[in-house]
Design an enzyme around this catalytic site. Structure first.
Site, PDB file in Angstrom:
ATOM      1  N   CYS A 275       0.825  -1.211   0.000  1.00 32.97           N
ATOM      2  CA  CYS A 275       0.000   0.000   0.000  1.00 32.97           C
ATOM      3  C   CYS A 275       0.860   1.262   0.000  1.00 32.97           C
ATOM      4  O   CYS A 275       0.371   2.356   0.241  1.00 32.97           O
ATOM      5  CB  CYS A 275      -0.946   0.000   1.197  1.00 32.97           C
ATOM      6  SG  CYS A 275      -2.235  -1.254   1.079  1.00 32.97           S
ATOM      7  N   ARG A 390      13.520  -9.285  -1.248  1.00 32.65           N
ATOM      8  CA  ARG A 390      13.811  -8.195  -0.294  1.00 32.65           C
ATOM      9  C   ARG A 390      15.241  -7.706  -0.389  1.00 32.65           C
ATOM     10  O   ARG A 390      16.112  -8.371  -0.937  1.00 32.65           O
ATOM     11  CB  ARG A 390      13.591  -8.725   1.133  1.00 32.65           C
ATOM     12  CG  ARG A 390      12.165  -9.211   1.411  1.00 32.65           C
ATOM     13  CD  ARG A 390      11.418  -8.228   2.212  1.00 32.65           C
ATOM     14  NE  ARG A 390       9.982  -8.487   2.257  1.00 32.65           N
ATOM     15  CZ  ARG A 390       9.143  -7.690   2.911  1.00 32.65           C
ATOM     16  NH1 ARG A 390       9.572  -6.637   3.544  1.00 32.65           N
ATOM     17  NH2 ARG A 390       7.854  -7.939   2.910  1.00 32.65           N
TER      18      ARG A 390
END
Ligand code: SPV
Ligand code: MN
Length: 622
Positions: A275, A390
């Site tokens: 988000c 990541r």
């Protein structure tokens, strides 16, 4: 069990000395018990010394948990195919007999859970070295500090912790000198591994939280979100500790927004995955304090926050030179970086959405000889890098870090943002009328839509209280009440809601960098320097302010048409969201009355506005 002889049996003189210098019986007892249970060949104890961190990093390379890349300081780590993220299914609280946690939380009778865990831990360190390290959540020598003991057989885990947290050995010494104190304990066992040093026994992956003893145990996993004790394992313990002691532990970034004439305003933000959390914390021109975990405390009558961490374990997908220039530079220059689950081709890391062509072959989490189109063990076509791939970096390596990020007294909070992902409901930015309105209608009603890319079924909305749902270790109602009542008699931060993901005909209505403008607007609002319009769901920006800010921040024209499309108040959609939330909160046994009142008041305001002006209302018509 004679603790000293257990310790002596497995440690050389140097390690034993390091441990005993702490003069902490609780530490010794936990270490000795881990030795008896996991039966390592030897035990190594680390302090805060740079050479001990360097030893762990080198060990991760020597035992092939990390592979060095040609750029100095860079390594890559791979997790098993089925070990690519947190595993909520097997993450459970151990609950003493006679107690129950909220039925929304996964739980297990404590003794049963401990016995199951012991079976998995027994002998798990055979042939391996047990690593004992000390770290600290929050700044050391500070009211925020929570000392942590990490035991693991994974050098990658402690190497990650060296990059992501403050060192805690001296903190243990300092606190031990004043008698017994509370600390968190993490015991991790990698379990059986493949020739690539990734976990084999996915079936027996478990993460058990023993909150009675401030301990978390994890087995048969290597993924940092399941193993790096100070990250999400600690958050679950910290939420309970905070409840006992009257503070808050939140899943939030902290950033410094720079206002006119050098004014510094700190904002914290809770956003579910995907988000825009890290990219908000990293907005060009502002300063980052932390990107994942924040503690809130009242200090001298002020609402203050500290970054729990000292580094970033960030999602690499969609990091481009244009959207995330600071991270891009760190990832492309010499310095300590761990890449996780990317594609490596000719020694270079590649990831989805990096804005460059991605090679058709290389080494990744699927195979050392991956080729495009390769089918994974689950029969699915694999991608070059995992979507949860990541990077791990230290804050100290980021040019845009706030110089005050490690302040032991924390930093004053000007605003709190709750950021969701909705294609058709909330406006890009809105301000709550009050703390209660913000906590209830923004934090407690936070929703994130799944995207077509991840599920096939588009627009499935997932409720995620303050983005902390996965980490709540108490009932939703109690957690909300703690938030509502925190700092009750003080000046509290303004609360904002954001939504970067409005769409029209499938196309996003906002650019990636528009959030830079919303942050400037929030900064001005906090200081009473911008006006706002009442939109029934909160206060929204005026066109003139946005036009000026778009010009100032992004050198862009902001048209009236953009404003109308983005800030139209969509009453049926907002009411539908309230319907969903009322249904959900009807299943929460201890929903605070304030929450019900705020939902009812929001409904009333929206219905009154609809009666006066229709379903979809242009902001010019408010
Ligand atoms: C998150 O998923 O919210 C993260 C990464 O920050 S993890 O360490 O997996 O929790
Ligand atoms: Mn997180």
């Amino acid at each position: 069990m004679d603790i000293q002889s257990v310790l002596k049996g497995k440690m050389d003189k140097a390690s034993l000395q390091k441990l005993n210098a702490l003069k902490n019986q609780d530490v010794n007892a936990f270490v000795a018990r881990a030795i008896e249970l996991c039966t390592p060949d030897r035990v190594w104890v680390g302090t805060d010394a740079d050479e001990d961190a360097a030893y762990c990093r080198q060990l991760a390379i020597d035992n092939k948990e990390e592979i060095p890349l040609p750029t100095a300081g860079h390594t890559v780590h791979f997790d098993g195919y089925y070990d690519q993220g947190r595993n909520p299914e097997v993450t459970k609280y151990l609950v003493p007999k006679g107690e129950t946690l909220d039925p929304k939380l996964k739980q297990l009778e404590r003794q049963q859970g401990l016995s199951e865990m012991e079976q998995l831990q027994r002998g798990a360190y055979k042939g391996r070295t047990m690593l004992v390290r000390f770290f600290c959540l929050g700044p050391v020598n500070s009211v925020f500090a929570i000392p942590c003991l990490q035991i693991t057989d994974s050098a990658y885990v402690v190497h990650s912790e060296d990059m992501l947290y403050r060192k805690g050995y001296e903190e243990f010494k300092r606190q031990s000198a004043c008698g017994p104190f509370e600390f968190f304990k993490f015991l991790h066992c990698t379990g059986e591994v493949t020739e690539r040093m990734t976990c084999k026994d996915h079936e027996h992956n478990r993460v058990y939280i023993d909150y009675v003893d401030n301990a978390v145990y994890s087995v048969n996993t290597q993924y940092a979100g399941n193993t790096v004790g100070l990250k999400k394992l600690s958050l679950r313990l910290a939420i309970r500790k905070a409840d006992r002691e009257g503070w808050l532990a939140e899943h939030m970034f902290i950033m410094r927004a720079n206002g006119p004439e050098g004014r510094k305003t700190y904002l914290c933000g809770a956003y579910p995955s995907a988000c825009g959390k890290t990219s908000t914390a990293m907005i060009p021109g502002e300063n980052i304090v932390g990107d994942d975990l924040a503690y809130f405390r009242v200090i001298n009558g002020e609402f203050r926050t500290a970054n729990v961490e000292a580094g970033i374990f960030g999602i690499i997908q969609d990091v481009t030179a244009h959207s995330d220039p600071v991270i891009w530079n760190v990832l492309h220059n010499e310095g300590e970086v761990i890449f996780g689950n990317v594609l490596v081709h000719n020694g270079r890391p590649y990831w989805l959405g990096m804005g460059e062509d991605i090679p058709d072959t290389g080494m990744n989490h699927v195979s050392t000889t991956w080729t495009r189109g390769m089918i994974g063990p689950d029969g699915e076509e694999t991608t070059p890098s995992h979507k949860n791939a990541r990077y791990t970096v230290r804050l100290n390596n980021l040019d845009n870090r706030d110089p005050d990020w490690d302040n032991p007294a924390g930093l004053p909070v000007g605003g709190i943002i709750y950021g969701g992902r909705e294609s058709d409901t909330d406006v890009p930015v809105r301000e709550a009328y009050t703390w209660e309105h913000g906590i209830c209608t923004m934090g407690a009603m936070l929703e994130s839509e799944t995207t077509a890319a991840t599920t096939g079924a588009q627009g499935v909305r997932k409720w995620n209280v303050m983005s902390n749902m996965d980490f709540l270790s108490m009932s939703v109602g109690k957690y909300l009440r703690n938030n509502l009542e925190f700092a009750k008699h003080l000046k509290r931060p303004k609360v904002f809601g954001t939504n970067y993901f409005l769409r029209k005909d499938g196309k996003y209505l906002n650019g990636m960098l528009d959030k830079a403008v919303w942050v400037k607007w929030m900064e001005l609002r906090i200081h009473g320097e911008a006006e706002a319009l009442d939109a029934a769901c909160g206060l929204i920006p005026k066109y003139d302010d946005l036009q000026r800010l778009f010009q100032q921040v992004l050198s862009m024209d902001y048209t009236e048409r953009n404003y109308v499309e983005q800030f139209t108040i969509r009453i049926p959609e907002l009411l539908a969201k309230l319907d969903r939330m009322e249904k959900i909160y009807a299943t929460v046994a201890d929903t605070p009355k304030v929450m019900k009142d705020e939902m009812a008041a929001q409904r009333q305001r929206l219905e009154a506005l609809r009666a006066a002006k229709g379903d979809h209302i242009s902001p010019f018509n408010l």
